[in-house]
Motif scaffolding. Structure first.
Motif, mmCIF file in Angstrom:
data_model
loop_
_atom_site.group_PDB
_atom_site.id
_atom_site.type_symbol
_atom_site.label_atom_id
_atom_site.label_comp_id
_atom_site.label_asym_id
_atom_site.label_seq_id
_atom_site.Cartn_x
_atom_site.Cartn_y
_atom_site.Cartn_z
ATOM 1 N N ILE A 107 -0.670 6.057 -6.718
ATOM 2 C CA ILE A 107 0.753 6.049 -7.069
ATOM 3 C C ILE A 107 1.288 7.479 -7.129
ATOM 4 C CG2 ILE A 107 2.464 5.420 -8.834
ATOM 5 C CD1 ILE A 107 1.319 3.002 -7.330
ATOM 6 N N TYR A 108 0.527 8.373 -7.761
ATOM 7 C CA TYR A 108 0.958 9.769 -7.838
ATOM 8 C C TYR A 108 1.028 10.401 -6.446
ATOM 9 C CZ TYR A 108 0.452 9.672 -12.914
ATOM 10 O OH TYR A 108 0.596 9.378 -14.250
ATOM 11 N N ASN A 109 0.071 10.068 -5.599
ATOM 12 C CA ASN A 109 0.078 10.605 -4.228
ATOM 13 C C ASN A 109 1.286 10.078 -3.449
ATOM 14 O OD1 ASN A 109 -2.232 12.132 -4.591
ATOM 15 N ND2 ASN A 109 -3.597 10.575 -3.755
ATOM 16 N N TRP A 110 1.658 8.821 -3.639
ATOM 17 C CA TRP A 110 2.851 8.254 -2.983
ATOM 18 C C TRP A 110 4.101 8.986 -3.455
ATOM 19 C CZ3 TRP A 110 1.955 2.283 -3.831
ATOM 20 C CH2 TRP A 110 0.913 1.844 -2.994
ATOM 21 N N GLU A 111 4.181 9.242 -4.768
ATOM 22 C CA GLU A 111 5.362 9.899 -5.324
ATOM 23 C C GLU A 111 5.511 11.323 -4.807
ATOM 24 O OE1 GLU A 111 5.013 9.598 -9.562
ATOM 25 O OE2 GLU A 111 5.660 7.501 -9.591
ATOM 26 N N ARG A 112 4.413 12.015 -4.612
ATOM 27 C CA ARG A 112 4.461 13.386 -4.118
ATOM 28 C C ARG A 112 4.563 13.454 -2.600
ATOM 29 N NH1 ARG A 112 -0.435 16.260 -5.593
ATOM 30 N NH2 ARG A 112 -1.386 14.228 -5.826
ATOM 31 N N GLY A 113 4.379 12.338 -1.908
ATOM 32 C CA GLY A 113 4.462 12.310 -0.449
ATOM 33 C C GLY A 113 3.177 12.734 0.236
ATOM 34 N N VAL A 114 2.083 12.789 -0.523
ATOM 35 C CA VAL A 114 0.795 13.174 0.053
ATOM 36 C C VAL A 114 0.295 12.057 0.969
ATOM 37 C CG1 VAL A 114 -1.611 13.743 -0.474
ATOM 38 C CG2 VAL A 114 0.240 14.622 -1.915
ATOM 39 N N THR A 115 0.444 10.836 0.513
ATOM 40 C CA THR A 115 0.049 9.676 1.326
ATOM 41 C C THR A 115 1.209 8.683 1.366
ATOM 42 O OG1 THR A 115 -0.882 8.526 -0.576
ATOM 43 C CG2 THR A 115 -2.396 9.878 0.733
ATOM 44 N N LYS A 116 1.100 7.728 2.279
ATOM 45 C CA LYS A 116 2.116 6.679 2.399
ATOM 46 C C LYS A 116 1.469 5.329 2.159
ATOM 47 C CE LYS A 116 5.035 8.987 5.764
ATOM 48 N NZ LYS A 116 5.626 8.896 7.107
ATOM 49 N N PRO A 117 2.201 4.420 1.559
ATOM 50 C CA PRO A 117 1.646 3.077 1.348
ATOM 51 C C PRO A 117 1.584 2.298 2.661
ATOM 52 C CG PRO A 117 3.882 3.207 0.497
ATOM 53 C CD PRO A 117 3.510 4.571 0.945
ATOM 54 N N ARG A 118 0.704 1.308 2.694
ATOM 55 C CA ARG A 118 0.592 0.427 3.854
ATOM 56 C C ARG A 118 1.834 -0.459 3.933
ATOM 57 N NH1 ARG A 118 -5.043 -0.925 1.808
ATOM 58 N NH2 ARG A 118 -6.290 0.768 2.649
ATOM 59 N N PRO A 119 2.088 -1.047 5.095
ATOM 60 C CA PRO A 119 3.301 -1.882 5.237
ATOM 61 C C PRO A 119 3.396 -3.012 4.217
ATOM 62 C CG PRO A 119 2.373 -1.440 7.397
ATOM 63 C CD PRO A 119 1.412 -0.882 6.392
ATOM 64 N N GLU A 120 2.277 -3.670 3.903
ATOM 65 C CA GLU A 120 2.348 -4.760 2.917
ATOM 66 C C GLU A 120 2.657 -4.214 1.521
ATOM 67 O OE1 GLU A 120 -1.999 -3.782 3.730
ATOM 68 O OE2 GLU A 120 -0.325 -4.390 4.967
ATOM 69 N N GLN A 121 2.202 -2.980 1.235
ATOM 70 C CA GLN A 121 2.505 -2.368 -0.056
ATOM 71 C C GLN A 121 3.967 -1.902 -0.108
ATOM 72 O OE1 GLN A 121 -0.605 0.515 0.214
ATOM 73 N NE2 GLN A 121 -2.035 -0.703 -1.041
ATOM 74 N N VAL A 122 4.481 -1.473 1.041
ATOM 75 C CA VAL A 122 5.891 -1.090 1.102
ATOM 76 C C VAL A 122 6.758 -2.314 0.817
ATOM 77 C CG1 VAL A 122 7.731 -0.282 2.630
ATOM 78 C CG2 VAL A 122 5.515 0.850 2.667
ATOM 79 N N GLU A 123 6.344 -3.469 1.330
ATOM 80 C CA GLU A 123 7.085 -4.712 1.065
ATOM 81 C C GLU A 123 7.078 -5.029 -0.435
ATOM 82 O OE1 GLU A 123 8.910 -6.624 3.072
ATOM 83 O OE2 GLU A 123 8.534 -5.220 4.700
ATOM 84 N N LYS A 124 5.921 -4.848 -1.084
ATOM 85 C CA LYS A 124 5.848 -5.093 -2.529
ATOM 86 C C LYS A 124 6.759 -4.131 -3.282
ATOM 87 C CE LYS A 124 1.146 -6.915 -3.024
ATOM 88 N NZ LYS A 124 -0.167 -6.624 -3.617
ATOM 89 N N LEU A 125 6.761 -2.861 -2.873
ATOM 90 C CA LEU A 125 7.630 -1.876 -3.521
ATOM 91 C C LEU A 125 9.098 -2.227 -3.303
ATOM 92 C CD1 LEU A 125 5.778 1.453 -2.651
ATOM 93 C CD2 LEU A 125 6.078 0.458 -4.926
ATOM 94 N N ALA A 126 9.429 -2.679 -2.126
ATOM 95 C CA ALA A 126 10.812 -3.049 -1.826
ATOM 96 C C ALA A 126 11.248 -4.242 -2.666
ATOM 97 C CB ALA A 126 10.968 -3.357 -0.341
ATOM 98 N N SER A 127 10.311 -5.136 -2.965
ATOM 99 C CA SER A 127 10.672 -6.300 -3.783
ATOM 100 C C SER A 127 10.988 -5.890 -5.221
ATOM 101 C CB SER A 127 9.543 -7.330 -3.766
ATOM 102 O OG SER A 127 8.425 -6.862 -4.493
#
Length: 143
Positions: A107-127
């Motif tokens: 989660i911290y890496n996603w927030e800092r832009g170090v890594t990106k979530p997978r498409p299914e995780q992006v869908e969960k975040l969008a929900s």
């Protein structure tokens, strides 16, 4: 005698014309019926061509918009939007990680832009975008 021959010839001509008129009348009515049928079929072909055009444009839009095998709507992930969303929902990084099925460090890496979530995780975040704190807490309780 010439008058009888002439009268006979005229009668034969009259009868022949009468027969021809009768047969032409049948042909004309059949021809008119065929013309109406052809006009109806042409109108149907034009309508079907329009439908095919509409469907082809829809297929082209689908091909352009979404790759095969993915979700119909692309959702963008922007790292700087994750932390404010998490804070708005009153979630800690650990709670969000639990909901997403990943580690807290992820989660911290996603927030800092170090890594990106997978498409299914992006869908969960969008929900999570359109929900409130209570619903998020209810979801967290079920996980």
């Amino acid at each position: 005698m010439p008058n009888i021959a002439k009268a006979l010839r005229e009668e034969i001509t009259r009868l022949a014309r009468k027969e021809i008129r009768a047969s032409l009348l049948k042909s004309k009515s059949a021809l008119a019926l065929q013309h109406r049928e052809i006009a109806k079929l042409k109108a149907e072909v034009i309508a079907l061509k329009r439908q095919v055009g509409v469907l082809e444009r829809g297929v082209k839009r689908d091909e352009k918009g979404t790759p095969a095998g993915s979700a119909p709507k692309q959702v963008r992930f922007v790292p700087k939007g994750l932390a404010p969303t998490r804070k708005r929902l009153g979630l800690s990084a650990a709670a969000l990680a639990k909901m997403m099925g990943v580690s807290t460090q992820t989660i911290y890496n996603w927030e800092r832009g170090v890594t990106k979530p997978r498409p299914e995780q992006v869908e969960k975040l969008a929900s999570l975008r359109g929900v409130g704190k209570r619903e998020v807490q209810a979801r967290l309780a079920t996980v």
